[in-house]
Scaffold this motif. Structure first.
Motif, PDB file in Angstrom:
ATOM      1  N   MET A   1      15.903  -7.355  19.809  1.00  0.00           N
ATOM      2  CA  MET A   1      14.635  -7.406  19.045  1.00  0.00           C
ATOM      3  C   MET A   1      14.267  -6.213  18.186  1.00  0.00           C
ATOM      4  O   MET A   1      14.273  -5.123  18.461  1.00  0.00           O
ATOM      5  N   LYS A   2      14.458  -6.584  16.750  1.00  0.00           N
ATOM      6  CA  LYS A   2      14.097  -5.476  15.695  1.00  0.00           C
ATOM      7  C   LYS A   2      12.450  -5.230  15.620  1.00  0.00           C
ATOM      8  O   LYS A   2      11.680  -6.240  15.322  1.00  0.00           O
ATOM      9  N   VAL A   3      11.839  -4.275  15.731  1.00  0.00           N
ATOM     10  CA  VAL A   3      10.624  -3.705  15.915  1.00  0.00           C
ATOM     11  C   VAL A   3      10.264  -3.060  14.500  1.00  0.00           C
ATOM     12  O   VAL A   3      10.826  -1.901  14.221  1.00  0.00           O
ATOM     13  N   SER A   4       9.351  -3.423  13.644  1.00  0.00           N
ATOM     14  CA  SER A   4       8.963  -2.762  12.525  1.00  0.00           C
ATOM     15  C   SER A   4       7.614  -1.902  12.809  1.00  0.00           C
ATOM     16  O   SER A   4       6.430  -2.413  13.207  1.00  0.00           O
ATOM     17  N   ILE A   5       7.562  -0.542  12.847  1.00  0.00           N
ATOM     18  CA  ILE A   5       6.271   0.315  13.024  1.00  0.00           C
ATOM     19  C   ILE A   5       5.739   0.778  11.580  1.00  0.00           C
ATOM     20  O   ILE A   5       6.467   1.339  10.888  1.00  0.00           O
ATOM     21  N   ILE A   6       4.538   0.467  11.525  1.00  0.00           N
ATOM     22  CA  ILE A   6       3.904   0.845  10.189  1.00  0.00           C
ATOM     23  C   ILE A   6       2.826   1.914  10.367  1.00  0.00           C
ATOM     24  O   ILE A   6       2.088   1.962  11.286  1.00  0.00           O
ATOM     25  N   THR A   7       3.061   3.058   9.635  1.00  0.00           N
ATOM     26  CA  THR A   7       2.070   4.224   9.687  1.00  0.00           C
ATOM     27  C   THR A   7       1.774   4.343   8.249  1.00  0.00           C
ATOM     28  O   THR A   7       2.245   4.299   7.185  1.00  0.00           O
ATOM     29  N   VAL A   8       0.209   4.306   8.226  1.00  0.00           N
ATOM     30  CA  VAL A   8      -0.558   4.301   7.019  1.00  0.00           C
ATOM     31  C   VAL A   8      -1.193   5.899   6.999  1.00  0.00           C
ATOM     32  O   VAL A   8      -1.823   6.465   7.950  1.00  0.00           O
ATOM     33  N   ALA A   9      -0.984   6.769   5.784  1.00  0.00           N
ATOM     34  CA  ALA A   9      -1.120   7.983   5.925  1.00  0.00           C
ATOM     35  C   ALA A   9      -2.209   8.349   4.434  1.00  0.00           C
ATOM     36  O   ALA A   9      -1.694   7.887   3.287  1.00  0.00           O
ATOM     37  N   PHE A  10      -3.070   9.274   4.610  1.00  0.00           N
ATOM     38  CA  PHE A  10      -3.534  10.051   3.518  1.00  0.00           C
ATOM     39  C   PHE A  10      -4.039  11.338   3.754  1.00  0.00           C
ATOM     40  O   PHE A  10      -4.929  11.435   4.855  1.00  0.00           O
ATOM     41  N   ASN A  11      -3.634  12.378   3.454  1.00  0.00           N
ATOM     42  CA  ASN A  11      -3.725  13.619   3.768  1.00  0.00           C
ATOM     43  C   ASN A  11      -3.821  14.029   5.187  1.00  0.00           C
ATOM     44  O   ASN A  11      -4.688  14.482   5.993  1.00  0.00           O
TER      45      ASN A  11
ATOM     46  N   MET B   1      -1.907  -1.043   4.897  1.00  0.00           N
ATOM     47  CA  MET B   1      -1.012  -1.836   5.929  1.00  0.00           C
ATOM     48  C   MET B   1      -0.632  -3.105   5.727  1.00  0.00           C
ATOM     49  O   MET B   1       0.827  -3.407   6.023  1.00  0.00           O
ATOM     50  N   ASN B   2      -1.318  -3.786   4.680  1.00  0.00           N
ATOM     51  CA  ASN B   2      -0.559  -5.050   4.094  1.00  0.00           C
ATOM     52  C   ASN B   2       0.653  -4.718   3.304  1.00  0.00           C
ATOM     53  O   ASN B   2       1.579  -5.464   3.501  1.00  0.00           O
ATOM     54  N   LYS B   3       0.537  -3.519   2.681  1.00  0.00           N
ATOM     55  CA  LYS B   3       1.766  -3.030   2.075  1.00  0.00           C
ATOM     56  C   LYS B   3       3.008  -2.805   2.938  1.00  0.00           C
ATOM     57  O   LYS B   3       4.201  -3.734   2.609  1.00  0.00           O
ATOM     58  N   GLY B   4       2.728  -2.075   3.987  1.00  0.00           N
ATOM     59  CA  GLY B   4       3.795  -2.073   4.854  1.00  0.00           C
ATOM     60  C   GLY B   4       4.328  -3.271   5.589  1.00  0.00           C
ATOM     61  O   GLY B   4       5.479  -3.408   5.802  1.00  0.00           O
ATOM     62  N   ILE B   5       3.434  -4.226   5.783  1.00  0.00           N
ATOM     63  CA  ILE B   5       3.800  -5.474   6.342  1.00  0.00           C
ATOM     64  C   ILE B   5       4.584  -6.064   5.490  1.00  0.00           C
ATOM     65  O   ILE B   5       5.722  -6.708   6.061  1.00  0.00           O
ATOM     66  N   GLN B   6       4.338  -6.351   4.249  1.00  0.00           N
ATOM     67  CA  GLN B   6       5.203  -6.855   3.529  1.00  0.00           C
ATOM     68  C   GLN B   6       6.555  -6.326   3.016  1.00  0.00           C
ATOM     69  O   GLN B   6       7.511  -6.763   2.716  1.00  0.00           O
ATOM     70  N   MET B   7       6.510  -4.939   3.282  1.00  0.00           N
ATOM     71  CA  MET B   7       8.159  -4.224   3.131  1.00  0.00           C
ATOM     72  C   MET B   7       8.961  -4.537   4.613  1.00  0.00           C
ATOM     73  O   MET B   7       9.946  -4.300   4.411  1.00  0.00           O
ATOM     74  N   SER B   8       8.221  -5.207   5.590  1.00  0.00           N
ATOM     75  CA  SER B   8       8.974  -5.034   6.541  1.00  0.00           C
ATOM     76  C   SER B   8       9.888  -6.121   6.879  1.00  0.00           C
ATOM     77  O   SER B   8       9.596  -7.197   6.272  1.00  0.00           O
ATOM     78  N   THR B   9      10.821  -5.759   7.756  1.00  0.00           N
ATOM     79  CA  THR B   9      11.903  -7.002   8.070  1.00  0.00           C
ATOM     80  C   THR B   9      12.036  -7.175   9.643  1.00  0.00           C
ATOM     81  O   THR B   9      13.062  -7.942   9.796  1.00  0.00           O
ATOM     82  N   GLY B  10      11.459  -6.515  10.315  1.00  0.00           N
ATOM     83  CA  GLY B  10      11.405  -6.766  11.965  1.00  0.00           C
ATOM     84  C   GLY B  10      11.034  -8.130  12.510  1.00  0.00           C
ATOM     85  O   GLY B  10      10.487  -8.789  11.720  1.00  0.00           O
TER      86      GLY B  10
ATOM     87  N   VAL C   1       2.926  -7.908  16.642  1.00  0.00           N
ATOM     88  CA  VAL C   1       2.879  -9.173  16.492  1.00  0.00           C
ATOM     89  C   VAL C   1       4.113  -9.848  15.772  1.00  0.00           C
ATOM     90  O   VAL C   1       4.640  -9.070  14.850  1.00  0.00           O
ATOM     91  N   ARG C   2       4.577 -11.178  15.933  1.00  0.00           N
ATOM     92  CA  ARG C   2       5.731 -11.646  15.280  1.00  0.00           C
ATOM     93  C   ARG C   2       5.233 -11.648  13.771  1.00  0.00           C
ATOM     94  O   ARG C   2       4.265 -12.232  13.546  1.00  0.00           O
ATOM     95  N   ARG C   3       6.198 -11.156  13.181  1.00  0.00           N
ATOM     96  CA  ARG C   3       5.985 -11.120  11.560  1.00  0.00           C
ATOM     97  C   ARG C   3       5.818 -12.287  11.014  1.00  0.00           C
ATOM     98  O   ARG C   3       4.886 -12.371   9.945  1.00  0.00           O
ATOM     99  N   GLU C   4       6.206 -13.420  11.468  1.00  0.00           N
ATOM    100  CA  GLU C   4       5.877 -14.523  10.680  1.00  0.00           C
ATOM    101  C   GLU C   4       4.436 -15.076  10.845  1.00  0.00           C
ATOM    102  O   GLU C   4       4.015 -15.759   9.949  1.00  0.00           O
ATOM    103  N   LEU C   5       3.910 -14.530  11.716  1.00  0.00           N
ATOM    104  CA  LEU C   5       2.331 -14.925  11.916  1.00  0.00           C
ATOM    105  C   LEU C   5       1.832 -14.315  10.407  1.00  0.00           C
ATOM    106  O   LEU C   5       0.630 -15.134  10.168  1.00  0.00           O
ATOM    107  N   PHE C   6       1.900 -13.313  10.040  1.00  0.00           N
ATOM    108  CA  PHE C   6       1.354 -12.778   8.717  1.00  0.00           C
ATOM    109  C   PHE C   6       1.450 -13.871   7.702  1.00  0.00           C
ATOM    110  O   PHE C   6       0.662 -14.138   6.913  1.00  0.00           O
ATOM    111  N   GLU C   7       2.764 -14.583   7.678  1.00  0.00           N
ATOM    112  CA  GLU C   7       2.798 -15.318   6.452  1.00  0.00           C
ATOM    113  C   GLU C   7       2.263 -16.695   6.870  1.00  0.00           C
ATOM    114  O   GLU C   7       1.651 -17.423   5.731  1.00  0.00           O
ATOM    115  N   LYS C   8       1.899 -17.001   8.114  1.00  0.00           N
ATOM    116  CA  LYS C   8       1.271 -18.288   8.457  1.00  0.00           C
ATOM    117  C   LYS C   8      -0.216 -18.202   8.375  1.00  0.00           C
ATOM    118  O   LYS C   8      -0.787 -19.108   7.937  1.00  0.00           O
TER     119      LYS C   8
END
Length: 253
Positions: A1-11, A73-82, A156-163
Motif C-alpha cells: 500500500m502506497k501512503v501519501s503523507i502531506i505536511t502544510v507549512a508556513f514559517n 491541504m487540498n493542494k497536497g491531496i491533489q498532488m498525491s498519488t498514494g 483516508v483512501r484517496r479516491e474518497l476525496f474525488e467522490k
C-alpha cells in the motif's frame, strides 16, 4: 500500500525538521511525502531542501501563496498519488518509526478510512505527555456534539476525496470537522479505529490557541453540521469540551 503523507507549512523552520525526520525514519518505505509551503520567509524552504537528498524521489514540495491551511491541504491531496492519504502538521511528528507500517498492516479491507490516537506534549518538552486523545470512543453520532477522532490520526483512501470532495477552504478552523462529518455521518463511509498512537502533537494548535478560536470553531462546527443535514445546537456542540477534559484524565495507553 502506497501512503501519501502531506505536511502544510508556513514559517515552520523551528519544527518542520522533526516532522520530516519522523517520516524519513518510517520502516514502511512506500511513502510519498508532500510538503506544501505558503511562501515562508523564515528558512522553512531551506529546511525542505536540506531533506531532498535523503528522501530522493519520495519527496515532492511546493512553496507558493495559498488561501489558508485547508487550501494548502487540498493542494497536497491533489498532488498525491498514494492509495491512502494522511495529514502530518508541521508542528508535530509521527510518534514511532513503525506507525505507518502498523497502520498499513492493520488497515481493514472493509474500511475506507482508519483513525487512532494522538498525544500532546508541551512545546518545550517533547517527551512528556500532557494529554492523550484517543479515537477509541468515537461513533458517527458524536459529530452532533462536535466530537471527532483526532484528525492527525486519520488516513483516508484517496479516491474518497474525488467522490465526496475536499476540505472546505472557506472554514478557517473546522474544515477537518466538516470533512469527517461529511464522510462518516452524511455518507456513511466505513471507518475503523486502530489502537495506535499515530502522532505526537505540540500544544497550541489553531483551534485551541485562544477562547476566541474555540468560539469560532464551535460556530464553524455548527455551520458544518447544518450543511450536512446533521441536527444539533449550540449546547450539544459545546459538550465536546467536558468530554475531552474527562478523556484526558482517564484514557491512557
Amino acid at each position: 500500500m502506497k501512503v501519501s503523507i502531506i505536511t502544510v507549512a508556513f514559517n515552520s523552520a523551528k519544527t518542520l525538521s522533526d516532522a520530516m525526520s519522523s517520516v524519513l525514519r518510517q520502516t514502511h518505505k512506500d511513502i510519498e511525502y508532500i510538503v506544501v509551503d505558503g511562501l515562508s520567509n523564515d528558512g522553512t524552504v531551506d529546511v525542505i531542501k536540506s531533506f531532498e537528498p535523503q528522501f530522493g524521489e519520495r519527496l515532492r514540495w511546493v512553496s507558493e501563496k495559498d488561501r489558508g491551511i485547508y487550501d494548502a491541504m487540498n493542494k497536497g491531496i491533489q498532488m498525491s498519488t498514494g492509495d491512502v492519504v494522511g495529514i502530518l502538521n508541521s508542528d508535530d511528528f509521527l510518534t514511532s518509526d513503525t506507525v505507518i507500517e502498523e497502520m498499513v498492516r492493520q488497515f481493514p479491507s472493509d474500511a475506507d478510512a482508519v483513525y487512532g490516537d494522538v498525544h500532546f506534549v508541551r512545546k518545550e518538552d517533547g517527551n512528556k505527555c500532557v494529554r492523550y486523545y484517543s479515537g477509541r470512543v468515537f461513533r458517527p453520532w458524536l459529530v452532533r456534539i462536535g466530537y471527532l477522532p483526532p484528525h492527525p490520526s486519520l488516513y483516508v483512501r484517496r479516491e474518497l476525496f474525488e467522490k465526496y470532495g475536499y476540505y472546505d477552504a472557506s472554514l478557517r478552523i473546522s474544515a477537518d470537522f466538516e470533512f469527517i462529518a461529511r464522510l462518516c455521518y452524511k455518507n456513511h463511509v466505513p471507518m475503523k479505529y486502530l489502537h495506535l498512537d499515530f502522532v505526537t502533537m505540540r500544544m497550541g494548535g489553531a483551534s485551541t490557541r485562544s477562547w476566541s478560536n474555540r468560539l469560532l470553531g464551535a460556530e464553524e462546527n455548527l455551520k458544518a453540521c447544518r450543511a450536512n443535514g446533521i441536527r444539533t445546537n449550540w449546547l450539544l456542540i459545546c459538550l465536546k469540551y467536558p468530554i475531552k477534559y474527562l478523556q484526558s484524565l482517564f484514557i491512557r495507553n
